[in-house]
Write a protein that holds these residues in place. Sequence first.
Motif, PDB file in Angstrom:
ATOM      1  N   MET A   1       0.822  -1.189   0.000  1.00 54.82           N
ATOM      2  CA  MET A   1       0.000   0.000   0.000  1.00 54.82           C
ATOM      3  C   MET A   1       0.871   1.260   0.000  1.00 54.82           C
ATOM      4  N   ASP A   2       1.896   1.329   0.874  1.00 59.62           N
ATOM      5  CA  ASP A   2       2.803   2.472   0.872  1.00 59.62           C
ATOM      6  C   ASP A   2       3.496   2.606  -0.477  1.00 59.62           C
ATOM      7  N   GLN A   3       3.980   1.490  -1.005  1.00 55.60           N
ATOM      8  CA  GLN A   3       4.681   1.508  -2.294  1.00 55.60           C
ATOM      9  C   GLN A   3       3.772   2.048  -3.395  1.00 55.60           C
ATOM     10  N   THR A   4       2.518   1.653  -3.404  1.00 55.47           N
ATOM     11  CA  THR A   4       1.569   2.130  -4.411  1.00 55.47           C
ATOM     12  C   THR A   4       1.369   3.630  -4.294  1.00 55.47           C
ATOM     13  N   ALA A   5       1.160   4.125  -3.070  1.00 51.86           N
ATOM     14  CA  ALA A   5       0.952   5.555  -2.856  1.00 51.86           C
ATOM     15  C   ALA A   5       2.195   6.351  -3.257  1.00 51.86           C
ATOM     16  N   LEU A   6       3.371   5.857  -2.929  1.00 49.88           N
ATOM     17  CA  LEU A   6       4.606   6.559  -3.278  1.00 49.88           C
ATOM     18  C   LEU A   6       4.849   6.548  -4.784  1.00 49.88           C
ATOM     19  N   ASN A   7       4.578   5.424  -5.427  1.00 55.62           N
ATOM     20  CA  ASN A   7       4.695   5.374  -6.891  1.00 55.62           C
ATOM     21  C   ASN A   7       3.759   6.382  -7.548  1.00 55.62           C
ATOM     22  N   GLU A   8       2.563   6.528  -7.000  1.00 50.71           N
ATOM     23  CA  GLU A   8       1.606   7.500  -7.535  1.00 50.71           C
ATOM     24  C   GLU A   8       2.131   8.930  -7.371  1.00 50.71           C
ATOM     25  N   LEU A   9       2.753   9.234  -6.245  1.00 52.53           N
ATOM     26  CA  LEU A   9       3.334  10.569  -6.052  1.00 52.53           C
ATOM     27  C   LEU A   9       4.454  10.832  -7.057  1.00 52.53           C
ATOM     28  N   ILE A  10       5.313   9.857  -7.277  1.00 51.75           N
ATOM     29  CA  ILE A  10       6.385  10.009  -8.272  1.00 51.75           C
ATOM     30  C   ILE A  10       5.785  10.247  -9.649  1.00 51.75           C
ATOM     31  N   ARG A  11       4.778   9.465 -10.007  1.00 46.27           N
ATOM     32  CA  ARG A  11       4.137   9.627 -11.319  1.00 46.27           C
ATOM     33  C   ARG A  11       3.549  11.023 -11.458  1.00 46.27           C
ATOM     34  N   ARG A  12       2.801  11.470 -10.456  1.00 43.97           N
ATOM     35  CA  ARG A  12       2.170  12.796 -10.522  1.00 43.97           C
ATOM     36  C   ARG A  12       3.206  13.918 -10.556  1.00 43.97           C
ATOM     37  N   PHE A  13       4.309  13.745  -9.830  1.00 46.61           N
ATOM     38  CA  PHE A  13       5.376  14.740  -9.846  1.00 46.61           C
ATOM     39  C   PHE A  13       5.923  14.897 -11.261  1.00 46.61           C
ATOM     40  N   PHE A  14       6.317  13.804 -11.886  1.00 47.53           N
ATOM     41  CA  PHE A  14       6.883  13.898 -13.234  1.00 47.53           C
ATOM     42  C   PHE A  14       5.843  14.310 -14.269  1.00 47.53           C
ATOM     43  N   ASP A  15       4.604  13.843 -14.132  1.00 46.33           N
ATOM     44  CA  ASP A  15       3.549  14.209 -15.083  1.00 46.33           C
ATOM     45  C   ASP A  15       3.257  15.705 -15.089  1.00 46.33           C
ATOM     46  N   ALA A  16       3.558  16.398 -14.000  1.00 44.65           N
ATOM     47  CA  ALA A  16       3.308  17.838 -13.939  1.00 44.65           C
ATOM     48  C   ALA A  16       4.157  18.591 -14.959  1.00 44.65           C
ATOM     49  N   PHE A  17       5.286  18.003 -15.349  1.00 43.85           N
ATOM     50  CA  PHE A  17       6.220  18.689 -16.234  1.00 43.85           C
ATOM     51  C   PHE A  17       6.097  18.186 -17.669  1.00 43.85           C
ATOM     52  N   VAL A  18       4.898  18.344 -18.202  1.00 44.43           N
ATOM     53  CA  VAL A  18       4.593  17.988 -19.580  1.00 44.43           C
ATOM     54  C   VAL A  18       3.878  19.183 -20.190  1.00 44.43           C
ATOM     55  N   SER A  19       4.438  19.724 -21.259  1.00 42.20           N
ATOM     56  CA  SER A  19       3.792  20.869 -21.899  1.00 42.20           C
ATOM     57  C   SER A  19       2.538  20.402 -22.638  1.00 42.20           C
ATOM     58  N   GLY A  20       1.706  21.359 -23.012  1.00 38.35           N
ATOM     59  CA  GLY A  20       0.523  21.034 -23.787  1.00 38.35           C
ATOM     60  C   GLY A  20      -0.744  21.039 -22.971  1.00 38.35           C
ATOM     61  N   PRO A  21      -1.764  20.332 -23.477  1.00 35.69           N
ATOM     62  CA  PRO A  21      -3.072  20.336 -22.816  1.00 35.69           C
ATOM     63  C   PRO A  21      -3.000  19.931 -21.353  1.00 35.69           C
ATOM     64  N   ASP A  22      -3.774  20.590 -20.533  1.00 34.70           N
ATOM     65  CA  ASP A  22      -3.904  20.307 -19.102  1.00 34.70           C
ATOM     66  C   ASP A  22      -2.652  20.631 -18.291  1.00 34.70           C
ATOM     67  N   CYS A  23      -1.664  21.284 -18.882  1.00 41.01           N
ATOM     68  CA  CYS A  23      -0.437  21.625 -18.162  1.00 41.01           C
ATOM     69  C   CYS A  23      -0.754  22.514 -16.962  1.00 41.01           C
ATOM     70  N   GLU A  24      -1.563  23.547 -17.152  1.00 42.17           N
ATOM     71  CA  GLU A  24      -1.906  24.465 -16.045  1.00 42.17           C
ATOM     72  C   GLU A  24      -2.545  23.696 -14.890  1.00 42.17           C
ATOM     73  N   GLU A  25      -3.451  22.781 -15.202  1.00 45.18           N
ATOM     74  CA  GLU A  25      -4.134  22.017 -14.159  1.00 45.18           C
ATOM     75  C   GLU A  25      -3.169  21.131 -13.388  1.00 45.18           C
ATOM     76  N   ARG A  26      -2.232  20.495 -14.096  1.00 44.24           N
ATOM     77  CA  ARG A  26      -1.242  19.643 -13.421  1.00 44.24           C
ATOM     78  C   ARG A  26      -0.320  20.477 -12.538  1.00 44.24           C
ATOM     79  N   LEU A  27       0.074  21.646 -13.015  1.00 41.36           N
ATOM     80  CA  LEU A  27       0.918  22.520 -12.201  1.00 41.36           C
ATOM     81  C   LEU A  27       0.149  23.069 -11.002  1.00 41.36           C
ATOM     82  N   ASP A  28      -1.134  23.384 -11.197  1.00 41.13           N
ATOM     83  CA  ASP A  28      -1.963  23.848 -10.076  1.00 41.13           C
ATOM     84  C   ASP A  28      -2.075  22.787  -8.991  1.00 41.13           C
ATOM     85  N   ALA A  29      -2.083  21.516  -9.380  1.00 40.66           N
ATOM     86  CA  ALA A  29      -2.216  20.408  -8.422  1.00 40.66           C
ATOM     87  C   ALA A  29      -0.884  20.028  -7.774  1.00 40.66           C
ATOM     88  N   LEU A  30       0.232  20.496  -8.323  1.00 43.99           N
ATOM     89  CA  LEU A  30       1.545  20.097  -7.828  1.00 43.99           C
ATOM     90  C   LEU A  30       1.776  20.424  -6.348  1.00 43.99           C
TER      91      LEU A  30
END
Length: 139
Positions: free
Chosen positions: A1-30
Amino acid sequence: MDQTALNELIRRFFDAFVSGPDCEERLDALPELFIPQAVIVRTCGSEPLAYTVDEFIAPRRVLLTGGTLTDFREWALDGRFDIFGDIAHWYGAYAKEGRQDGVAFTGRGMKTIQFVRTAAGWRISAAAWDDERPGVVMS
């Protein structure tokens, strides 16, 4: 369970740095990925530069949404977690690619990210990175 939650945080962290559609929303959630007192440090061959979460996000928002940096993305490569109780650490490689002023580029480096468990779940408490450059190359 911890590993899953931490993997999700890593994914969301890196996904925030993608230009294009929804970039503002991902940065707002960072910021919700971090504790309010988190520190982020860039080394990359110069004097280390420490940022607050807001100081870290602001210039990246300009780059990712300003039109001069396009087709940009950053993603985790290999990494490992160490978890003990309410603290955790990820150390891993990452890559990036994009176009700056129309010129394609790629890069790689290493990131270290520390986590703490809060009442709201795992959050990032610190991060630091260094990029490849002459004399500092990932094997």
